[in-house]
Scaffold this motif. Structure first.
Motif, PDB file in Angstrom:
ATOM      1  N   ARG A 103       0.913  -1.253  -0.254  1.00  6.66           N
ATOM      2  CA  ARG A 103       0.143  -0.009  -0.310  1.00  6.66           C
ATOM      3  C   ARG A 103       1.133   1.587   0.194  1.00  6.66           C
ATOM      4  O   ARG A 103       0.861   2.066  -0.759  1.00  6.66           O
ATOM      5  CB  ARG A 103      -0.916   0.323   1.541  1.00  6.66           C
ATOM      6  N   GLU A 104       1.829   1.418   0.902  1.00  5.30           N
ATOM      7  CA  GLU A 104       2.822   2.112   0.655  1.00  5.30           C
ATOM      8  C   GLU A 104       3.128   2.888  -0.367  1.00  5.30           C
ATOM      9  O   GLU A 104       3.837   3.906  -0.803  1.00  5.30           O
ATOM     10  CB  GLU A 104       4.022   2.317   1.785  1.00  5.30           C
ATOM     11  N   LEU A 105       3.878   1.562  -0.875  1.00  7.42           N
ATOM     12  CA  LEU A 105       4.630   2.007  -2.632  1.00  7.42           C
ATOM     13  C   LEU A 105       3.310   2.295  -3.421  1.00  7.42           C
ATOM     14  O   LEU A 105       4.117   2.221  -4.742  1.00  7.42           O
ATOM     15  CB  LEU A 105       5.269   0.572  -2.701  1.00  7.42           C
ATOM     16  N   ASP A 106       2.479   1.464  -3.452  1.00  2.16           N
ATOM     17  CA  ASP A 106       1.020   1.835  -4.868  1.00  2.16           C
ATOM     18  C   ASP A 106       1.415   0.741  -5.399  1.00  2.16           C
ATOM     19  O   ASP A 106       1.464   0.988  -6.884  1.00  2.16           O
ATOM     20  CB  ASP A 106       0.645   2.925  -5.104  1.00  2.16           C
ATOM     21  N   ALA A 107       1.799  -0.705  -5.055  1.00  5.05           N
ATOM     22  CA  ALA A 107       2.708  -1.587  -5.632  1.00  5.05           C
ATOM     23  C   ALA A 107       1.415  -1.631  -6.722  1.00  5.05           C
ATOM     24  O   ALA A 107       0.391  -1.563  -6.985  1.00  5.05           O
ATOM     25  CB  ALA A 107       3.091  -2.583  -4.622  1.00  5.05           C
ATOM     26  N   THR A 108       1.555  -1.913  -8.399  1.00  5.02           N
ATOM     27  CA  THR A 108       0.383  -2.801  -9.401  1.00  5.02           C
ATOM     28  C   THR A 108       1.291  -4.104  -8.864  1.00  5.02           C
ATOM     29  O   THR A 108      -0.408  -4.517  -9.343  1.00  5.02           O
ATOM     30  CB  THR A 108       1.292  -2.424 -10.434  1.00  5.02           C
ATOM     31  N   LEU A 109       0.960  -4.629  -7.757  1.00  3.36           N
ATOM     32  CA  LEU A 109       1.314  -5.976  -7.902  1.00  3.36           C
ATOM     33  C   LEU A 109       2.184  -6.442  -7.069  1.00  3.36           C
ATOM     34  O   LEU A 109       3.427  -6.319  -6.229  1.00  3.36           O
ATOM     35  CB  LEU A 109       2.290  -6.854  -9.220  1.00  3.36           C
ATOM     36  N   ILE A 110       1.823  -7.748  -6.430  1.00  9.36           N
ATOM     37  CA  ILE A 110       2.473  -7.951  -5.039  1.00  9.36           C
ATOM     38  C   ILE A 110       2.766  -9.709  -5.658  1.00  9.36           C
ATOM     39  O   ILE A 110       1.606 -10.349  -6.308  1.00  9.36           O
ATOM     40  CB  ILE A 110       1.486  -8.205  -3.522  1.00  9.36           C
ATOM     41  N   VAL A 111       4.071 -10.060  -5.452  1.00 13.21           N
ATOM     42  CA  VAL A 111       4.189 -11.665  -5.921  1.00 13.21           C
ATOM     43  C   VAL A 111       5.019 -12.193  -4.503  1.00 13.21           C
ATOM     44  O   VAL A 111       5.652 -11.585  -4.014  1.00 13.21           O
ATOM     45  CB  VAL A 111       5.294 -11.422  -7.194  1.00 13.21           C
ATOM     46  N   THR A 112       3.926 -13.757  -4.514  1.00 15.12           N
ATOM     47  CA  THR A 112       4.987 -14.714  -3.384  1.00 15.12           C
ATOM     48  C   THR A 112       4.965 -15.881  -2.798  1.00 15.12           C
ATOM     49  O   THR A 112       4.494 -16.198  -4.253  1.00 15.12           O
ATOM     50  CB  THR A 112       3.874 -14.060  -1.647  1.00 15.12           C
ATOM     51  N   GLY A 113       5.641 -16.507  -3.127  1.00 16.53           N
ATOM     52  CA  GLY A 113       5.939 -18.089  -3.448  1.00 16.53           C
ATOM     53  C   GLY A 113       4.370 -18.635  -2.284  1.00 16.53           C
ATOM     54  O   GLY A 113       4.169 -18.290  -0.896  1.00 16.53           O
ATOM     55  N   SER A 114       4.674 -19.864  -2.398  1.00 15.77           N
ATOM     56  CA  SER A 114       3.117 -20.834  -1.792  1.00 15.77           C
ATOM     57  C   SER A 114       4.521 -21.872  -1.169  1.00 15.77           C
ATOM     58  O   SER A 114       4.725 -22.626  -1.690  1.00 15.77           O
ATOM     59  CB  SER A 114       2.097 -21.270  -2.453  1.00 15.77           C
ATOM     60  N   ARG A 115       4.091 -22.462  -0.049  1.00 17.04           N
ATOM     61  CA  ARG A 115       4.814 -23.061   1.087  1.00 17.04           C
ATOM     62  C   ARG A 115       4.277 -24.972   0.388  1.00 17.04           C
ATOM     63  O   ARG A 115       4.134 -25.861   0.940  1.00 17.04           O
ATOM     64  CB  ARG A 115       5.147 -23.263   2.047  1.00 17.04           C
ATOM     65  N   VAL A 140      -2.794  -9.378  -6.937  1.00 19.87           N
ATOM     66  CA  VAL A 140      -2.049 -10.682  -6.532  1.00 19.87           C
ATOM     67  C   VAL A 140      -1.069 -11.674  -6.980  1.00 19.87           C
ATOM     68  O   VAL A 140      -2.095 -12.579  -6.833  1.00 19.87           O
ATOM     69  CB  VAL A 140      -1.909 -11.146  -4.725  1.00 19.87           C
ATOM     70  N   LEU A 141      -0.121 -12.778  -7.187  1.00 20.85           N
ATOM     71  CA  LEU A 141       0.703 -13.369  -7.518  1.00 20.85           C
ATOM     72  C   LEU A 141       0.687 -14.495  -7.408  1.00 20.85           C
ATOM     73  O   LEU A 141       2.067 -14.046  -6.060  1.00 20.85           O
ATOM     74  CB  LEU A 141       0.963 -13.291  -8.635  1.00 20.85           C
ATOM     75  N   ILE A 142       0.366 -15.549  -6.870  1.00 24.34           N
ATOM     76  CA  ILE A 142       0.805 -16.397  -6.321  1.00 24.34           C
ATOM     77  C   ILE A 142       1.457 -17.797  -6.495  1.00 24.34           C
ATOM     78  O   ILE A 142       0.942 -18.220  -7.120  1.00 24.34           O
ATOM     79  CB  ILE A 142      -0.026 -17.166  -4.761  1.00 24.34           C
ATOM     80  N   VAL A 143       2.905 -17.421  -6.819  1.00 22.39           N
ATOM     81  CA  VAL A 143       3.446 -19.128  -7.426  1.00 22.39           C
ATOM     82  C   VAL A 143       3.209 -19.997  -6.904  1.00 22.39           C
ATOM     83  O   VAL A 143       4.324 -20.182  -5.413  1.00 22.39           O
ATOM     84  CB  VAL A 143       4.880 -18.282  -8.095  1.00 22.39           C
ATOM     85  N   PRO A 144       2.902 -21.247  -7.490  1.00 22.77           N
ATOM     86  CA  PRO A 144       3.362 -22.726  -6.332  1.00 22.77           C
ATOM     87  C   PRO A 144       4.947 -23.452  -5.614  1.00 22.77           C
ATOM     88  O   PRO A 144       5.445 -22.363  -7.179  1.00 22.77           O
ATOM     89  CB  PRO A 144       2.304 -24.085  -7.038  1.00 22.77           C
ATOM     90  N   PRO A 145       4.351 -23.768  -4.772  1.00 22.67           N
ATOM     91  CA  PRO A 145       6.087 -24.936  -5.096  1.00 22.67           C
ATOM     92  C   PRO A 145       6.722 -25.113  -6.350  1.00 22.67           C
ATOM     93  O   PRO A 145       5.585 -25.866  -7.259  1.00 22.67           O
ATOM     94  CB  PRO A 145       6.261 -25.570  -3.573  1.00 22.67           C
ATOM     95  N   PRO A 146       7.942 -25.583  -6.870  1.00 25.77           N
ATOM     96  CA  PRO A 146       8.321 -25.879  -8.109  1.00 25.77           C
ATOM     97  C   PRO A 146       8.205 -27.463  -7.755  1.00 25.77           C
ATOM     98  O   PRO A 146       7.917 -27.778  -6.985  1.00 25.77           O
ATOM     99  CB  PRO A 146      10.193 -25.957  -8.023  1.00 25.77           C
ATOM    100  N   SER A 147       8.012 -27.886  -8.988  1.00 25.69           N
ATOM    101  CA  SER A 147       7.528 -29.241  -8.482  1.00 25.69           C
ATOM    102  C   SER A 147       8.393 -30.691  -8.716  1.00 25.69           C
ATOM    103  O   SER A 147       9.796 -30.055  -8.567  1.00 25.69           O
ATOM    104  CB  SER A 147       6.271 -30.164 -10.062  1.00 25.69           C
ATOM    105  N   ALA A 148       8.068 -31.229  -7.681  1.00 26.17           N
ATOM    106  CA  ALA A 148       8.973 -32.530  -7.299  1.00 26.17           C
ATOM    107  C   ALA A 148      10.257 -32.800  -8.238  1.00 26.17           C
ATOM    108  O   ALA A 148      11.158 -33.611  -7.493  1.00 26.17           O
ATOM    109  CB  ALA A 148       8.330 -33.243  -5.941  1.00 26.17           C
ATOM    110  N   GLY A 149       9.384 -33.449  -9.201  1.00 27.10           N
ATOM    111  CA  GLY A 149      10.626 -33.971 -10.564  1.00 27.10           C
ATOM    112  C   GLY A 149      11.113 -32.922 -11.779  1.00 27.10           C
ATOM    113  O   GLY A 149      11.579 -32.834 -12.349  1.00 27.10           O
TER     114      GLY A 149
END
Length: 149
Positions: A103-115, A140-149
């Motif tokens: 909010r402070e940065l007025d970010a256009t997108l929040i990117v986060t990983g997911s456990r 918000v973009l939530i990127v799933p964990p990398p696949s185990a394979g």
């Protein structure tokens, strides 16, 4: 225009940076690492007032700055221009600090990983990415964990 990338140094956070760099139109980025004094992390209940000891937070703050710097370097390597590190002391839950900084940065997108927590683990440990998604007033973009394979 600024993208906010939440980064804790984990493999999931690294995957989120790589995904954003490969798939999102490049724009300046702030790579945020939220840190908490040790006594805040272990306080129970979660609403307990933090009580850091004098000088206790110095090492934790330096480690957070190191992790944020590592994330900014990864973001630059992934093709995101002008990636700047930022370490922020959390005054409450990590997700709330991420939302506040966005909010402070007025970010256009929040990117986060997911456990990738589900079921009981998710209930017991909570999900930072889930709470960011439900409390942020921006995409918000939530990127799933990398696949185990």
């Amino acid at each position: 225009m600024t993208m906010l990338i939440a980064f804790d140094g984990s493999e999931d956070a690294r995957a989120a940076i790589a995904y954003a760099g490969a798939r999102i139109r490049p724009e300046p980025a702030v790579v945020l690492t939220v840190w908490e004094p040790l006594l805040t992390q272990t306080a129970w209940p979660p609403t307990a007032e933090p009580m850091p000891l004098p000088g206790e937070t110095w090492a934790e703050e330096r480690e957070a700055e190191r992790i944020a710097g590592e994330g900014a370097r990864l973001a630059l390597d992934a093709g995101l221009p002008d990636a700047r590190p930022r370490a922020e002391r959390g005054a409450g839950p990590v997700w709330a600090t991420i939302v506040d900084v966005a909010r402070e940065l007025d970010a256009t997108l929040i990117v986060t990983g997911s456990r990738g927590l589900s079921g009981v683990k998710s209930v017991l440990l909570g999900s930072v990415s889930d709470r960011v998604l439900h409390h942020a007033d921006r995409p918000v973009l939530i990127v799933p964990p990398p696949s185990a394979g």
